[in-house]
Design a protein around this motif. Structure first.
Motif, PDB file in Angstrom:
ATOM      1  N   ALA A  34      10.977   0.184   4.868  1.00 15.78           N
ATOM      2  CA  ALA A  34      10.700  -1.052   5.588  1.00 15.78           C
ATOM      3  C   ALA A  34       9.226  -1.419   5.500  1.00 15.78           C
ATOM      4  O   ALA A  34       8.861  -2.583   5.598  1.00 15.78           O
ATOM      5  CB  ALA A  34      11.121  -0.908   7.050  1.00 15.78           C
ATOM      6  N   ASP A  35       8.360  -0.407   5.339  1.00 17.66           N
ATOM      7  CA  ASP A  35       6.931  -0.659   5.217  1.00 17.66           C
ATOM      8  C   ASP A  35       6.576  -1.289   3.868  1.00 17.66           C
ATOM      9  O   ASP A  35       5.493  -1.843   3.715  1.00 17.66           O
ATOM     10  CB  ASP A  35       6.130   0.640   5.388  1.00 17.66           C
ATOM     11  N   MET A  36       7.458  -1.166   2.898  1.00 19.09           N
ATOM     12  CA  MET A  36       7.202  -1.688   1.556  1.00 19.09           C
ATOM     13  C   MET A  36       8.368  -2.569   1.085  1.00 19.09           C
ATOM     14  O   MET A  36       9.044  -2.253   0.100  1.00 19.09           O
ATOM     15  CB  MET A  36       6.985  -0.530   0.572  1.00 19.09           C
ATOM     16  N   PRO A  37       8.664  -3.661   1.796  1.00 19.31           N
ATOM     17  CA  PRO A  37       9.793  -4.516   1.393  1.00 19.31           C
ATOM     18  C   PRO A  37       9.563  -5.132   0.018  1.00 19.31           C
ATOM     19  O   PRO A  37       8.423  -5.388  -0.382  1.00 19.31           O
ATOM     20  CB  PRO A  37       9.817  -5.591   2.489  1.00 19.31           C
ATOM     21  N   GLN A  38      10.656  -5.356  -0.689  1.00 20.91           N
ATOM     22  CA  GLN A  38      10.588  -5.971  -2.013  1.00 20.91           C
ATOM     23  C   GLN A  38      11.268  -7.339  -1.989  1.00 20.91           C
ATOM     24  O   GLN A  38      12.323  -7.504  -1.386  1.00 20.91           O
ATOM     25  CB  GLN A  38      11.271  -5.076  -3.049  1.00 20.91           C
ATOM     26  N   TYR A  39      10.644  -8.287  -2.675  1.00 21.16           N
ATOM     27  CA  TYR A  39      11.181  -9.639  -2.765  1.00 21.16           C
ATOM     28  C   TYR A  39      11.332 -10.045  -4.220  1.00 21.16           C
ATOM     29  O   TYR A  39      10.438  -9.809  -5.046  1.00 21.16           O
ATOM     30  CB  TYR A  39      10.265 -10.636  -2.048  1.00 21.16           C
ATOM     31  N   SER A  40      12.455 -10.660  -4.508  1.00 18.92           N
ATOM     32  CA  SER A  40      12.715 -11.218  -5.839  1.00 18.92           C
ATOM     33  C   SER A  40      12.283 -12.676  -5.850  1.00 18.92           C
ATOM     34  O   SER A  40      12.760 -13.476  -5.052  1.00 18.92           O
ATOM     35  CB  SER A  40      14.204 -11.112  -6.175  1.00 18.92           C
ATOM     36  N   LYS A  56      -0.608  -2.149   5.433  1.00 15.28           N
ATOM     37  CA  LYS A  56      -2.001  -2.577   5.280  1.00 15.28           C
ATOM     38  C   LYS A  56      -2.209  -4.071   5.506  1.00 15.28           C
ATOM     39  O   LYS A  56      -3.338  -4.509   5.729  1.00 15.28           O
ATOM     40  CB  LYS A  56      -2.510  -2.175   3.894  1.00 15.28           C
ATOM     41  N   ALA A  57      -1.147  -4.852   5.435  1.00 18.27           N
ATOM     42  CA  ALA A  57      -1.269  -6.304   5.651  1.00 18.27           C
ATOM     43  C   ALA A  57      -0.088  -6.813   6.464  1.00 18.27           C
ATOM     44  O   ALA A  57       0.681  -7.663   6.003  1.00 18.27           O
ATOM     45  CB  ALA A  57      -1.359  -7.026   4.309  1.00 18.27           C
ATOM     46  N   PRO A  58       0.092  -6.319   7.689  1.00 19.78           N
ATOM     47  CA  PRO A  58       1.290  -6.648   8.474  1.00 19.78           C
ATOM     48  C   PRO A  58       1.458  -8.131   8.783  1.00 19.78           C
ATOM     49  O   PRO A  58       2.575  -8.659   8.671  1.00 19.78           O
ATOM     50  CB  PRO A  58       1.102  -5.834   9.762  1.00 19.78           C
ATOM     51  N   LYS A  59       0.396  -8.807   9.168  1.00 14.26           N
ATOM     52  CA  LYS A  59       0.502 -10.239   9.496  1.00 14.26           C
ATOM     53  C   LYS A  59       0.824 -11.057   8.251  1.00 14.26           C
ATOM     54  O   LYS A  59       1.630 -11.990   8.293  1.00 14.26           O
ATOM     55  CB  LYS A  59      -0.801 -10.739  10.128  1.00 14.26           C
ATOM     56  N   THR A  60       0.203 -10.699   7.146  1.00 16.15           N
ATOM     57  CA  THR A  60       0.414 -11.438   5.898  1.00 16.15           C
ATOM     58  C   THR A  60       1.827 -11.248   5.368  1.00 16.15           C
ATOM     59  O   THR A  60       2.470 -12.204   4.929  1.00 16.15           O
ATOM     60  CB  THR A  60      -0.615 -10.990   4.841  1.00 16.15           C
ATOM     61  N   VAL A  61       2.324 -10.024   5.427  1.00 16.61           N
ATOM     62  CA  VAL A  61       3.683  -9.740   4.966  1.00 16.61           C
ATOM     63  C   VAL A  61       4.701 -10.447   5.861  1.00 16.61           C
ATOM     64  O   VAL A  61       5.671 -11.040   5.369  1.00 16.61           O
ATOM     65  CB  VAL A  61       3.946  -8.221   4.926  1.00 16.61           C
ATOM     66  N   ALA A  62       4.479 -10.412   7.173  1.00 12.97           N
ATOM     67  CA  ALA A  62       5.390 -11.094   8.101  1.00 12.97           C
ATOM     68  C   ALA A  62       5.395 -12.604   7.830  1.00 12.97           C
ATOM     69  O   ALA A  62       6.447 -13.254   7.909  1.00 12.97           O
ATOM     70  CB  ALA A  62       4.978 -10.816   9.537  1.00 12.97           C
ATOM     71  N   ASN A  63       4.245 -13.141   7.512  1.00 13.98           N
ATOM     72  CA  ASN A  63       4.124 -14.567   7.201  1.00 13.98           C
ATOM     73  C   ASN A  63       4.919 -14.926   5.944  1.00 13.98           C
ATOM     74  O   ASN A  63       5.718 -15.868   5.936  1.00 13.98           O
ATOM     75  CB  ASN A  63       2.643 -14.895   7.001  1.00 13.98           C
ATOM     76  N   PHE A  64       4.739 -14.148   4.874  1.00 20.02           N
ATOM     77  CA  PHE A  64       5.476 -14.367   3.627  1.00 20.02           C
ATOM     78  C   PHE A  64       6.969 -14.252   3.875  1.00 20.02           C
ATOM     79  O   PHE A  64       7.764 -15.070   3.391  1.00 20.02           O
ATOM     80  CB  PHE A  64       5.020 -13.352   2.578  1.00 20.02           C
ATOM     81  N   ALA A  65       7.371 -13.238   4.646  1.00 22.33           N
ATOM     82  CA  ALA A  65       8.787 -13.013   4.942  1.00 22.33           C
ATOM     83  C   ALA A  65       9.397 -14.198   5.686  1.00 22.33           C
ATOM     84  O   ALA A  65      10.545 -14.579   5.420  1.00 22.33           O
ATOM     85  CB  ALA A  65       8.955 -11.734   5.766  1.00 22.33           C
ATOM     86  N   ALA A  66       8.637 -14.778   6.596  1.00 28.23           N
ATOM     87  CA  ALA A  66       9.138 -15.923   7.370  1.00 28.23           C
ATOM     88  C   ALA A  66       9.392 -17.126   6.468  1.00 28.23           C
ATOM     89  O   ALA A  66      10.426 -17.791   6.581  1.00 28.23           O
ATOM     90  CB  ALA A  66       8.143 -16.287   8.471  1.00 28.23           C
ATOM     91  N   TYR A  67       8.473 -17.403   5.560  1.00 26.78           N
ATOM     92  CA  TYR A  67       8.666 -18.513   4.615  1.00 26.78           C
ATOM     93  C   TYR A  67       9.853 -18.241   3.689  1.00 26.78           C
ATOM     94  O   TYR A  67      10.669 -19.128   3.427  1.00 26.78           O
ATOM     95  CB  TYR A  67       7.405 -18.731   3.784  1.00 26.78           C
ATOM     96  N   ALA A  68       9.942 -17.003   3.199  1.00 29.29           N
ATOM     97  CA  ALA A  68      11.044 -16.656   2.301  1.00 29.29           C
ATOM     98  C   ALA A  68      12.388 -16.790   3.003  1.00 29.29           C
ATOM     99  O   ALA A  68      13.341 -17.364   2.454  1.00 29.29           O
ATOM    100  CB  ALA A  68      10.854 -15.235   1.772  1.00 29.29           C
TER     101      ALA A  68
END
Length: 205
Positions: A34-40, A56-68
């Protein structure tokens, strides 16, 4: 209490402890995954799979995940391509129309990650805390834009390409031109058809 009952009770306790340990290992493994999710990222030139560093970048990853998750990236394009630097997308469609964005996020460039080839980073304006939906994939050693860069903040790296480096290489080499006041725009639009979270056997090992 009989000795046979004691033996059976001990075996049950050992079996329970083993199961608990196994369960703990499974949960630990899941937590690590879960700490290293993968996106296609599926594009008109092929697929790119990125693995994101949630630790290392929790806010940034959460942001990308929300848009995706919302589908905001579907139907967008790589609108800026600079060979020897990066390929940028996540912000507009073929008509150069922007998408509605979420609130800008806090810059996380001071996380020890560097803008190396095939890493993914957040695009932003001069204000370090201005990143919204746009991101770019580095195609060269761009460590010059790492923290502290100018003004004490760099460009936040939040993952890396783990599959589809050849797709990145194809995109970085396309013909570009100036379009509607924008520079380095691919002459033939490179579409992003979908950005989806990978699970199970779809994950890149």
């Amino acid at each position: 209490m009989s000795s046979s009952f004691n033996r059976r009770f001990a075996l049950v306790r050992v079996a329970g402890a083993t199961a608990a340990l196994a369960c703990g290992l499974l949960f630990s493994g899941s937590a690590l995954a879960a700490d290293m999710p993968q996106y296609s990222i599926k594009t008109s030139m092929g697929e790119i799979v990125v693995e994101l560093d949630q630790e290392k970048a929790p806010k940034t990853v959460a942001n990308f995940a929300a848009y995706a998750k919302s589908g905001a990236y579907n139907g967008t394009i790589f609108h800026r391509v600079i060979e020897g630097f990066m390929i940028q997308g996540g912000g507009m469609n073929e008509k150069f129309e922007g998408r509605k964005t979420l609130k800008p996020i806090k810059n996380e460039s001071n996380n020890g990650l560097s803008n190396q080839p095939y890493t993914i980073s957040m695009a932003r304006e001069d204000n370090p805390d201005s990143a919204t939906s746009q991101w770019f994939i580095n195609v060269a050693d761009n460590s010059g834009i790492d923290f502290p860069f100018v003004g004490g903040s760099g460009y936040t790296v939040f993952g890396k390409v783990v599959k589809g480096q050849e797709t990145v290489d194809k995109i970085k080499a396309v013909v570009v031109d100036d379009v509607r006041g924008m520079q380095n725009v691919p002459v033939v639009p490179i579409k992003i058809t979908s950005v989806t979270l990978l699970k199970g056997d779809k994950l890149v090992k």
